[in-house]
Design a protein around this motif. Structure first.
Motif, short mmCIF file in Angstrom:
data_model
loop_
_atom_site.label_atom_id
_atom_site.label_comp_id
_atom_site.label_asym_id
_atom_site.label_seq_id
_atom_site.Cartn_x
_atom_site.Cartn_y
_atom_site.Cartn_z
N ILE A 422 0.84 -1.21 0.00
CA ILE A 422 0.00 0.00 0.00
C ILE A 422 0.87 1.25 0.00
CG2 ILE A 422 -0.30 0.29 2.51
CD1 ILE A 422 -3.06 0.48 -0.15
N TRP A 423 2.04 1.19 0.64
CA TRP A 423 2.97 2.33 0.66
C TRP A 423 3.46 2.65 -0.76
CZ3 TRP A 423 7.19 2.71 5.04
CH2 TRP A 423 7.75 3.99 5.03
N ALA A 424 3.82 1.58 -1.49
CA ALA A 424 4.29 1.77 -2.87
C ALA A 424 3.18 2.34 -3.75
CB ALA A 424 4.79 0.44 -3.43
N LEU A 425 1.95 1.87 -3.56
CA LEU A 425 0.82 2.41 -4.32
C LEU A 425 0.59 3.89 -3.97
CD1 LEU A 425 -1.68 -0.59 -4.11
CD2 LEU A 425 -0.56 0.26 -6.18
N MET A 426 0.77 4.23 -2.69
CA MET A 426 0.63 5.61 -2.26
C MET A 426 1.65 6.50 -2.98
SD MET A 426 1.08 7.19 1.58
CE MET A 426 2.88 7.32 1.45
N ASN A 427 2.90 6.05 -3.03
CA ASN A 427 3.94 6.81 -3.74
C ASN A 427 3.63 6.90 -5.23
OD1 ASN A 427 5.27 7.14 -1.34
ND2 ASN A 427 6.93 5.73 -1.80
N MET A 428 3.12 5.80 -5.77
CA MET A 428 2.79 5.75 -7.20
C MET A 428 1.69 6.75 -7.55
SD MET A 428 1.53 2.42 -9.34
CE MET A 428 3.01 1.46 -9.05
N ALA A 429 0.73 6.94 -6.64
CA ALA A 429 -0.41 7.81 -6.90
C ALA A 429 -0.08 9.28 -6.75
CB ALA A 429 -1.56 7.45 -5.96
N PHE A 430 1.08 9.59 -6.13
CA PHE A 430 1.44 10.98 -5.88
C PHE A 430 1.66 11.72 -7.19
CE2 PHE A 430 4.61 14.32 -4.88
CZ PHE A 430 3.89 15.00 -3.91
N GLN A 431 0.85 12.74 -7.44
CA GLN A 431 0.91 13.56 -8.66
C GLN A 431 0.85 12.72 -9.94
OE1 GLN A 431 4.37 16.11 -8.33
NE2 GLN A 431 3.44 17.37 -6.75
N GLU A 447 -13.79 -3.82 -2.44
CA GLU A 447 -13.76 -4.77 -1.31
C GLU A 447 -12.40 -4.76 -0.61
OE1 GLU A 447 -14.27 -9.58 -0.46
OE2 GLU A 447 -14.65 -8.76 -2.47
N GLN A 448 -11.32 -4.77 -1.39
CA GLN A 448 -9.98 -4.78 -0.80
C GLN A 448 -9.67 -3.45 -0.12
OE1 GLN A 448 -8.01 -6.98 -0.05
NE2 GLN A 448 -6.05 -5.99 0.29
N LEU A 449 -10.16 -2.36 -0.69
CA LEU A 449 -9.94 -1.05 -0.09
C LEU A 449 -10.57 -0.98 1.30
CD1 LEU A 449 -8.67 1.72 -0.73
CD2 LEU A 449 -10.88 2.46 -1.60
N PHE A 450 -11.81 -1.50 1.42
CA PHE A 450 -12.46 -1.53 2.72
C PHE A 450 -11.72 -2.45 3.69
CE2 PHE A 450 -16.21 0.49 0.86
CZ PHE A 450 -16.66 1.25 1.94
N GLN A 451 -11.20 -3.54 3.14
CA GLN A 451 -10.44 -4.48 3.98
C GLN A 451 -9.22 -3.79 4.58
OE1 GLN A 451 -11.65 -7.64 4.23
NE2 GLN A 451 -10.13 -8.23 5.76
N LEU A 452 -8.54 -2.99 3.76
CA LEU A 452 -7.34 -2.28 4.22
C LEU A 452 -7.71 -1.18 5.22
CD1 LEU A 452 -5.54 -2.02 0.76
CD2 LEU A 452 -4.71 -3.33 2.73
N LEU A 453 -8.84 -0.53 4.99
CA LEU A 453 -9.27 0.55 5.89
C LEU A 453 -9.76 0.01 7.24
CD1 LEU A 453 -11.11 2.88 3.36
CD2 LEU A 453 -8.98 3.39 4.57
N VAL A 458 -2.24 -0.03 12.45
CA VAL A 458 -2.39 1.40 12.17
C VAL A 458 -1.54 1.84 10.99
CG1 VAL A 458 -0.59 2.20 13.75
CG2 VAL A 458 -2.54 3.68 13.25
N ASN A 459 -0.39 1.17 10.74
CA ASN A 459 0.46 1.53 9.60
C ASN A 459 -0.24 1.25 8.28
OD1 ASN A 459 2.76 2.47 10.98
ND2 ASN A 459 3.44 0.38 11.37
N VAL A 460 -0.93 0.11 8.21
CA VAL A 460 -1.69 -0.21 6.99
C VAL A 460 -2.79 0.82 6.79
CG1 VAL A 460 -3.22 -1.90 5.89
CG2 VAL A 460 -1.18 -2.68 7.13
N LEU A 461 -3.49 1.15 7.87
CA LEU A 461 -4.58 2.12 7.78
C LEU A 461 -4.08 3.49 7.33
CD1 LEU A 461 -7.47 3.03 8.18
CD2 LEU A 461 -7.04 3.19 10.64
N MET A 462 -2.98 3.95 7.93
CA MET A 462 -2.44 5.27 7.58
C MET A 462 -1.97 5.33 6.13
SD MET A 462 -2.61 7.67 9.85
CE MET A 462 -1.26 8.81 9.55
N LYS A 463 -1.31 4.27 5.68
CA LYS A 463 -0.85 4.26 4.29
C LYS A 463 -2.03 4.19 3.32
CE LYS A 463 3.54 4.50 5.10
NZ LYS A 463 3.40 4.86 6.51
N THR A 464 -3.10 3.48 3.70
CA THR A 464 -4.28 3.41 2.83
C THR A 464 -4.95 4.77 2.74
OG1 THR A 464 -4.60 1.11 3.54
CG2 THR A 464 -6.42 2.15 2.38
#
Length: 606
Positions: A422-431, A447-453, A458-464
């Motif tokens: 999820i961290w890598a996806l977060m960086n990928m989505a930046f700009q 479904e997977q997005l809700f699963q992560l949320l 807490v690290n998974v939640l914050m990165k999501t």
């Protein structure tokens, strides 16, 4: 306005430099030779470590002009040398850069430069030739089209330790089969290079050794010749054996082992020679342990010090050795190589230069396809850094199917892999472009997005939440994503704001709402949701200033009077008592809260 979550490693990224690039090229045509020289020197300084600048200069036609100046006898030696240096720097960029240089016939121009009497100019030409010839896009046969070139290169070996290093490196990279071996052998390569094995320069010794390893490979004629060659009264096999000693660098040990192996296979030395057999058996048996220990050491040294990371990467062939380590048969060596790469990837400068020059992302993506979890964890963590917005590797990684891979990591039972995915996806989505954002949402699925949320970590939640915040940036993207996933995202926001979460989680969630409120049509999803509006109102009066400020960002974006429908939104929020809260906050002792409240109130007065 929308805000995006900044990636953990940040630096100011150069904007489009086309205008300034044109200025550099224009100066090459000045009638004043001194101004031309200064222009080339300034260009040299501008392209160091800047692949975008290099690409712009090539597109704008800098290469033909530099080559023209380099070949003009009327040009001063200093100018010709600086031109060669800039061309060498351009060649250190991407493979496309090298292709462009080859299309401009750079090799004949540089080879012609080797006829100059000036040593500094010769060294600059050779350094550039070395960089071009070691590129995988350069055909090795270009070195052999003119028979006089090899003879002249052999003659230049005596000029300096730099000519020795560069020429040996060119030979070792351009010797790709029996035909090339024969040409070099017939031009006296063995006799001319042998004495370099005892040079005072390690780089010269190493490049000379590599020459012999490729010359002798599956070539009985060369191997039989080597066995009788002596340097300072010592036969070459004895010199090779000395280079196998444990106090020598691992690269030297392995390369000398290759030379001896070729000589044994050719029958040039007996396979039962005790000094050869015992030493080869011992060192090859422990080669994995040696490499593993070396990678671990470099990883530790470079973990927290930028200067040390720079020295490690500048070590001769270091990046090549690390890249090769990623495909080692030994899992322990592979893991150590990935850890070393991860340590070095903390360097912003190296992400922009060495990592791109060696296309590190390719073997890294291969490692991620099929590896044990212990390797996957470190490799995916490294990928997070390669996906930062200033990394040139980001685009080719995206094109190689990284989204699908990273989405699959978010489903792993291993916590570290979920976080890294999820961290890598977060960086990928930046700009990122809208298509990339849509592909990420499609790959993850609702479904997977809700699963992560709802993840317990807490690290998974914050990165999501960070991913959502980066996805919901820039108005067209916000409106597009909310038009397709708005209902689900609003549900997720509601659940988090109602849940038992820490301040940072709720602040991040309110920032997502602020981004949604910045959309043109997306803001209506908030205005038509009384439950969400009440929650924003509640957090405006919260005891924590961070949550108050984040809630006020939402309100400011909703009431901004320059936007269509602002009057209706202002009226509804006034009826809810929002204006009264803003008046109270405008008297706050917290300067940020006070300023934000006053700014919001001005929207009602305008």
């Amino acid at each position: 306005m929308a805000c995006v979550l900044e990636a953990p490693l940040r630096m100011s990224v150069l904007s489009e430099v086309t205008a300034s690039s044109r200025h550099y090229v224009d100066r090459l045509f000045d009638l004043d030779p001194q101004k031309v020289l200064q222009g080339v020197i300034d260009m040299k300084n501008a392209v160091i470590g800047n692949n975008k600048q290099k690409a712009n200069l090539i597109v704008l036609g800098a290469v033909p002009r530099l080559l023209y100046l380099l070949q003009q006898e009327s040009s001063s030696t200093e100018l010709r040398t600086e031109c060669a240096v800039v061309l060498g720097s351009l060649a250190m960029g991407t493979e496309n850069n090298v292709k462009s240089l080859l299309d401009c016939h750079i090799i004949p121009a540089l080879l012609q430069g080797l006829l100059s009497p000036d040593l500094k100019f010769i060294e600059a030409c050779l350094r550039c030739l070395r960089t071009i010839f070691i590129s995988p896009v350069t055909p090795e046969d270009l070195l052999y089209t003119d028979a006089t070139v090899i003879s002249h290169l052999m003659a230049l070996l005596s000029r300096s330790r730099y000519t020795q290093e560069y020429i040996c490196q060119i030979f070792s990279h351009c010797c790709k089969g029996p035909d090339h071996q024969t040409i070099l052998f017939n031009h006296g390569a063995v006799q001319n290079i042998a004495h370099l094995l005892v040079s005072t320069s390690y780089k010269v010794r190493m490049q000379a050794l590599k020459c012999f390893s490729v010359l002798a490979f599956e070539n009985p004629q060369v191997s039989m010749t080597l066995v009788n060659v002596s340097v300072d009264g010592e036969l070459l096999p004895q010199i090779f054996v000395k280079m196998l000693q444990r106090d020598k660098p691992i690269e030297m040990q392995l390369t000398s082992a290759k030379c001896l192996t070729s000589m044994c296979r050719a029958g040039a030395i007996r396979t039962d020679d005790s000094c050869i057999v015992l030493k080869l058996d011992h060192d090859l048996k422990h080669a994995h342990e040696l490499r593993q220990a070396a990678f671990k050491l470099y990883a530790s040294l470079g973990a927290n010090d930028e200067d040390i990371r720079k020295k490690i990467i500048e070590t001769e062939n270091m990046m090549d050795r690390i890249v090769n380590g990623l495909s080692e048969s030994s899992i322990k060596v592979r893991l150590a190589a990935v850890r070393c790469l991860h340590s070095l990837s903390r360097s912003v400068q190296q992400l922009r230069t060495s990592f791109q020059d060696h296309a590190v992302w390719k073997p890294l993506m291969k490692v991620l396809q099929n590896a044990p979890n212990e390797i996957l964890i470190v490799a995916s963590s490294t990928l997070c850094n390669l996906l930062l917005e200033f990394s040139p590797s980001k685009e080719p990684i995206l094109e190689s199917g990284a989204i699908e891979l990273l989405c699959s990591l978010t489903q792993s039972e291993n916590l570290a892999l979920r976080v890294n995915g999820i961290w890598a996806l977060m960086n990928m989505a930046f700009q990122a472009e809208q298509k990339i954002k849509s592909d990420i949402l499609r790959g993850l699925s609702t479904e997977q997005l809700f699963q992560l949320l709802s993840d317990s970590d807490v690290n998974v939640l914050m990165k999501t939440l960070g991913l959502l915040r980066n996805l919901l940036s820039t108005r067209p993207h916000i409106d597009h994503i909310m038009s397709t996933h708005g209902k689900q995202i609003m549900q997720a926001v509601t659940l988090i704001l109602e849940g038992e979460h820490n301040i940072e989680v709720k602040e991040q969630t309110l920032c997502i709402l602020a981004n949604i409120a910045d959309g043109t049509t997306a803001k209506e999803l908030i205005m038509t949701n009384d439950d969400i509006l009440q929650k924003i109102k509640y957090y405006m009066s919260h005891s924590n200033a961070k949550l108050q400020l984040a809630a006020m960002f939402c309100i400011s974006n909703l009431i901004w009077n320059e936007e269509e429908g602002s009057q209706e939104r202002q009226d509804k929020l006034r009826d809810m008592g929002i204006v009264d809260i803003l008046h109270k906050l405008s008297q706050s002792s917290d300067p940020n809260l006070c300023d934000k409240a006053k700014t919001a109130l001005q929207q009602y007065l305008a």
